[in-house]
Write an enzyme that holds these catalytic residues in place. Structure first.
Site, PDB file in Angstrom:
ATOM      1  N   LYS A 132       0.853  -1.184   0.000  1.00 22.00           N
ATOM      2  CA  LYS A 132       0.000   0.000   0.000  1.00 22.00           C
ATOM      3  C   LYS A 132       0.890   1.235   0.000  1.00 22.00           C
ATOM      4  O   LYS A 132       1.678   1.449   0.918  1.00 22.00           O
ATOM      5  CB  LYS A 132      -0.920   0.025   1.224  1.00 22.00           C
ATOM      6  CG  LYS A 132      -1.794   1.269   1.262  1.00 22.00           C
ATOM      7  CD  LYS A 132      -2.509   1.419   2.593  1.00 22.00           C
ATOM      8  CE  LYS A 132      -3.158   2.793   2.687  1.00 22.00           C
ATOM      9  NZ  LYS A 132      -3.658   3.078   4.050  1.00 22.00           N
ATOM     10  N   GLY A 180      -8.044   9.298  10.383  1.00 23.65           N
ATOM     11  CA  GLY A 180      -8.271   9.394  11.821  1.00 23.65           C
ATOM     12  C   GLY A 180      -9.365  10.341  12.250  1.00 23.65           C
ATOM     13  O   GLY A 180      -9.611  10.509  13.443  1.00 23.65           O
ATOM     14  N   ALA A 201      -9.594   5.647   4.933  1.00 22.43           N
ATOM     15  CA  ALA A 201      -9.484   6.822   5.805  1.00 22.43           C
ATOM     16  C   ALA A 201     -10.820   7.518   5.996  1.00 22.43           C
ATOM     17  O   ALA A 201     -11.582   7.725   5.037  1.00 22.43           O
ATOM     18  CB  ALA A 201      -8.461   7.827   5.275  1.00 22.43           C
ATOM     19  N   GLY A 202     -11.086   7.864   7.251  1.00 24.80           N
ATOM     20  CA  GLY A 202     -12.240   8.677   7.599  1.00 24.80           C
ATOM     21  C   GLY A 202     -13.443   7.938   8.124  1.00 24.80           C
ATOM     22  O   GLY A 202     -14.370   8.549   8.657  1.00 24.80           O
ATOM     23  N   ASN A 254      -8.633   1.636  10.355  1.00 22.25           N
ATOM     24  CA  ASN A 254      -7.812   1.331  11.518  1.00 22.25           C
ATOM     25  C   ASN A 254      -8.358   2.026  12.760  1.00 22.25           C
ATOM     26  O   ASN A 254      -8.838   1.398  13.691  1.00 22.25           O
ATOM     27  CB  ASN A 254      -6.361   1.727  11.251  1.00 22.25           C
ATOM     28  CG  ASN A 254      -5.413   1.383  12.384  1.00 22.25           C
ATOM     29  OD1 ASN A 254      -4.256   1.770  12.368  1.00 22.25           O
ATOM     30  ND2 ASN A 254      -5.840   0.655  13.392  1.00 22.25           N
ATOM     31  N   THR A 255      -8.311   3.360  12.761  1.00 19.50           N
ATOM     32  CA  THR A 255      -8.674   4.127  13.951  1.00 19.50           C
ATOM     33  C   THR A 255     -10.090   3.839  14.426  1.00 19.50           C
ATOM     34  O   THR A 255     -10.340   3.762  15.633  1.00 19.50           O
ATOM     35  CB  THR A 255      -8.525   5.633  13.668  1.00 19.50           C
ATOM     36  OG1 THR A 255      -7.223   5.880  13.128  1.00 19.50           O
ATOM     37  CG2 THR A 255      -8.695   6.449  14.929  1.00 19.50           C
TER      38      THR A 255
END
Length: 267
Positions: A106, A167, A193-194, A215-216
């Site tokens: 990635k 995040g 993301a997001g 992830n977050t």
């Protein structure tokens, strides 16, 4: 593998996966929690920041591969923390050496340490080098449809536009741009993301995205393992809804869902 997943596989670089949820490995309290969340998510592709996580480069530190062995998961080395094309290329070449020639990676090149917004100019430059060097590149980028198409034409195996800032947990802020990217892509589109909660993941899949990476949203939930399970179900539900095809939106409908004949008190 469920019968639905078997009939609708997610294909990256010629390999089929049952799960359309990809997860990261940062921000968990320890590798045991990382593994528990991975199991609950059902994810088969796990991304890891080479510059921040030990996968063998630090011999005296706990090794992520002990918790997430490559015999059970497809590891996706990433270039989180890289701000130039040269740093990103160097990092992934190191990953390939550490992982015995592993070539699915990635790419992300960041442009700003506060927002972590992608530097698309250096991303394109790095992608050209990595593809020429034999890597199978999944690439994090903005939600600009023109940039997404250029990265596909370079030879990236998946386009990974942000839904909102890394995040942030803000969800999908521009579904229209994502839809343009999806409609014009000939390679998988993975929202990256997001995502903040399960409904964000479902919306991404309902739009027609091939998968979601997060992830977050899992790692910083009050109960990461429970959230991982929720995200697994959300991605599956969103994919099923996309395949089923939703009913048209209407301001109102004069067509009731129940029969209008044979009502009590009426002939």
């Amino acid at each position: 593998m469920s019968s639905i997943a078997a009939s609708d596989p997610f294909v990256i670089a010629g390999r089929e996966y049952a799960s359309r949820l990809l997860i990261g490995t940062g921000k968990y309290k320890d590798f045991a929690q990382t593994r528990a969340a991975a199991d609950a998510s059902g994810a088969q592709i796990i991304t890891v920041a080479i510059r921040r996580t030990n996968i063998g480069q630090n011999a005296n530190e706990p090794n992520l591969l002990d918790a997430l062995p490559m015999s059970q998961f497809t590891l996706l080395p990433n270039t989180a923390g890289c701000y130039t094309a040269d740093d990103a290329v160097r990092t992934l070449r190191l990953a390939r050496e550490l992982l015995d020639g592993h070539d699915l990676v990635k790419l992300e090149v960041l442009g700003d340490p506060h927002t972590l917004y992608p530097n698309v100019i250096d991303t394109i430059a790095a992608a050209k080098v990595l593809v020429k060097d034999g890597f199978k590149v999944m690439v994090y980028t903005s939600d600009d449809p023109i940039i997404a198409k250029q990265l596909e034409e370079i030879g990236c195996v998946a386009i990974m536009p942000l839904a909102s800032l890394i995040g942030s947990g803000m969800g999908i802020l521009n579904p229209w741009n994502l839809q343009i990217i999806i409609d014009n892509a000939k390679v998988p589109v993975v929202v990256d993301a997001g995502v903040g909660t399960a409904s964000d993941a479902t919306i991404a899949m309902e739009l027609g995205c091939d998968a979601v990476l997060m992830n977050t949203a899992i790692a910083l939930a009050n109960d990461p393992v429970l959230m991982a399970n929720a995200m697994r179900q959300a991605v599956c539900a969103g994919r099923d809804a996309y395949r089923a095809g939703r009913m048209p939106k209407k301001l109102y409908s004069a067509s009731p869902s129940s029969p209008t004949t044979g009502l009590i008190g009426k002939p």
